[in-house]
Design a protein around this motif. Structure first.
Motif, mmCIF file in Angstrom:
data_model
loop_
_atom_site.group_PDB
_atom_site.id
_atom_site.type_symbol
_atom_site.label_atom_id
_atom_site.label_comp_id
_atom_site.label_asym_id
_atom_site.label_seq_id
_atom_site.Cartn_x
_atom_site.Cartn_y
_atom_site.Cartn_z
ATOM 1 N N ARG A 18 9.841 -37.387 -27.301
ATOM 2 C CA ARG A 18 10.719 -38.547 -27.115
ATOM 3 C C ARG A 18 9.943 -39.844 -27.234
ATOM 4 N NH1 ARG A 18 13.833 -36.989 -21.829
ATOM 5 N NH2 ARG A 18 12.020 -35.696 -21.733
ATOM 6 N N ILE A 19 8.740 -39.868 -26.677
ATOM 7 C CA ILE A 19 7.905 -41.061 -26.791
ATOM 8 C C ILE A 19 7.545 -41.309 -28.247
ATOM 9 C CG2 ILE A 19 5.637 -42.017 -26.215
ATOM 10 C CD1 ILE A 19 5.875 -40.586 -23.507
ATOM 11 N N LEU A 20 7.215 -40.247 -28.960
ATOM 12 C CA LEU A 20 6.862 -40.376 -30.372
ATOM 13 C C LEU A 20 8.046 -40.884 -31.187
ATOM 14 C CD1 LEU A 20 4.814 -39.935 -32.639
ATOM 15 C CD2 LEU A 20 5.634 -37.583 -32.790
ATOM 16 N N HIS A 21 9.237 -40.339 -30.941
ATOM 17 C CA HIS A 21 10.423 -40.787 -31.682
ATOM 18 C C HIS A 21 10.747 -42.240 -31.375
ATOM 19 C CE1 HIS A 21 12.178 -36.525 -32.531
ATOM 20 N NE2 HIS A 21 11.030 -36.738 -33.108
ATOM 21 N N SER A 22 10.629 -42.644 -30.119
ATOM 22 C CA SER A 22 10.899 -44.052 -29.794
ATOM 23 C C SER A 22 9.838 -44.961 -30.397
ATOM 24 C CB SER A 22 10.990 -44.243 -28.283
ATOM 25 O OG SER A 22 9.740 -44.003 -27.677
ATOM 26 N N TYR A 23 8.596 -44.486 -30.476
ATOM 27 C CA TYR A 23 7.526 -45.273 -31.097
ATOM 28 C C TYR A 23 7.808 -45.496 -32.581
ATOM 29 C CZ TYR A 23 2.854 -46.359 -32.882
ATOM 30 O OH TYR A 23 1.800 -46.941 -33.512
ATOM 31 N N THR A 91 6.547 -49.073 -41.919
ATOM 32 C CA THR A 91 6.303 -48.165 -40.796
ATOM 33 C C THR A 91 5.357 -47.047 -41.179
ATOM 34 O OG1 THR A 91 8.454 -48.638 -39.825
ATOM 35 C CG2 THR A 91 7.403 -46.584 -39.182
ATOM 36 N N PHE A 92 5.703 -46.300 -42.208
ATOM 37 C CA PHE A 92 4.881 -45.150 -42.552
ATOM 38 C C PHE A 92 3.599 -45.557 -43.262
ATOM 39 C CE2 PHE A 92 9.003 -43.166 -41.842
ATOM 40 C CZ PHE A 92 8.613 -42.218 -40.912
ATOM 41 N N GLY A 93 3.594 -46.711 -43.903
ATOM 42 C CA GLY A 93 2.340 -47.232 -44.456
ATOM 43 C C GLY A 93 1.361 -47.606 -43.366
ATOM 44 N N THR A 102 -2.575 -38.487 -39.539
ATOM 45 C CA THR A 102 -3.622 -37.459 -39.463
ATOM 46 C C THR A 102 -3.811 -37.007 -38.019
ATOM 47 O OG1 THR A 102 -4.713 -38.511 -41.333
ATOM 48 C CG2 THR A 102 -6.015 -36.953 -40.042
ATOM 49 N N ALA A 103 -3.781 -37.929 -37.082
ATOM 50 C CA ALA A 103 -3.934 -37.574 -35.673
ATOM 51 C C ALA A 103 -2.751 -36.728 -35.192
ATOM 52 C CB ALA A 103 -4.055 -38.833 -34.822
ATOM 53 N N VAL A 109 1.651 -31.693 -34.317
ATOM 54 C CA VAL A 109 3.014 -32.202 -34.449
ATOM 55 C C VAL A 109 3.510 -31.912 -35.860
ATOM 56 C CG1 VAL A 109 4.445 -34.273 -34.399
ATOM 57 C CG2 VAL A 109 2.588 -34.003 -32.767
ATOM 58 N N ASN A 110 4.678 -31.353 -35.946
ATOM 59 C CA ASN A 110 5.294 -31.091 -37.240
ATOM 60 C C ASN A 110 5.772 -32.424 -37.827
ATOM 61 O OD1 ASN A 110 6.536 -30.039 -39.452
ATOM 62 N ND2 ASN A 110 8.084 -28.899 -38.320
ATOM 63 N N LEU A 111 5.379 -32.694 -39.053
ATOM 64 C CA LEU A 111 5.746 -33.977 -39.655
ATOM 65 C C LEU A 111 7.238 -34.100 -39.898
ATOM 66 C CD1 LEU A 111 2.825 -34.661 -42.132
ATOM 67 C CD2 LEU A 111 3.210 -35.584 -39.866
ATOM 68 N N ALA A 112 7.918 -32.984 -40.046
ATOM 69 C CA ALA A 112 9.373 -33.041 -40.220
ATOM 70 C C ALA A 112 10.046 -33.540 -38.940
ATOM 71 C CB ALA A 112 9.916 -31.676 -40.605
ATOM 72 N N SER A 113 9.444 -33.265 -37.789
ATOM 73 C CA SER A 113 10.041 -33.735 -36.531
ATOM 74 C C SER A 113 9.893 -35.243 -36.374
ATOM 75 C CB SER A 113 9.412 -33.016 -35.344
ATOM 76 O OG SER A 113 8.070 -33.426 -35.173
ATOM 77 N N ILE A 114 8.902 -35.821 -37.028
ATOM 78 C CA ILE A 114 8.738 -37.272 -36.983
ATOM 79 C C ILE A 114 9.875 -37.955 -37.732
ATOM 80 C CG2 ILE A 114 7.258 -39.175 -37.730
ATOM 81 C CD1 ILE A 114 4.904 -37.362 -37.385
#
Length: 144
Positions: A18-23, A91-93, A102-103, A109-114
């Motif tokens: 959730r923190i990652l998605h909000s970030y 954002t992704f750049g 990379t981290a 972490v699955n990149l699809a979940s990002i």
């Protein structure tokens, strides 16, 4: 007795996701400045055409101002997708430049979940823009 240490898992907890998605979604807030810049560029193009109507053709400024306001809907319909593109690229750049992708991959972490959060936001924005294009923009009539 021999105690066995727990095997570490590479799955991220629900709170961390959730923190990652909000970030990631906070990084997408760059859509506002991108929208402003793209809208300004498109408005300047239209404004120079309408300024020609006032200066060279003698059309009253009030009529040209009304024409300019009516064209804002079309400008918004063009600038929202461009602003979304700018926000996604920024954002992704930035995530790639700071080696955060990379981290995240190293952390398991699955990149699809990002991409879930931005894709949901894009779907909501696309449906809203579809409604805007169908109900707010004037219909074009074709000559008979």
């Amino acid at each position: 007795m021999i105690s066995v240490a727990p095997v570490p898992t590479h799955e991220v907890g629900c709170a961390a996701v959730r923190i990652l998605h909000s970030y990631i979604l906070k990084q997408h807030l760059f859509i506002a400045p991108g929208f402003g810049v793209v809208t300004f560029i498109l408005e300047m193009d239209v404004l120079f055409d309408y300024l020609d109507l006032v200066v060279n053709r003698g059309v009253p400024p009030l009529v040209v101002a009304q024409l300019f306001l009516l064209s804002l809907g079309y400008i918004v319909a063009l600038s929202v997708p461009c602003a979304v593109l700018v926000a996604v690229l920024m954002t992704f750049g930035r995530l790639s430049q700071d080696n955060e992708i990379t981290a995240l991959r190293t952390g398991g972490v699955n990149l699809a979940s990002i991409l879930v959060g931005p894709l949901v936001a894009a779907a909501l924005l696309a449906s809203g823009l579809t409604l805007f294009n169908n109900h707010v923009l004037p219909r074009r009539t074709t000559p008979s």
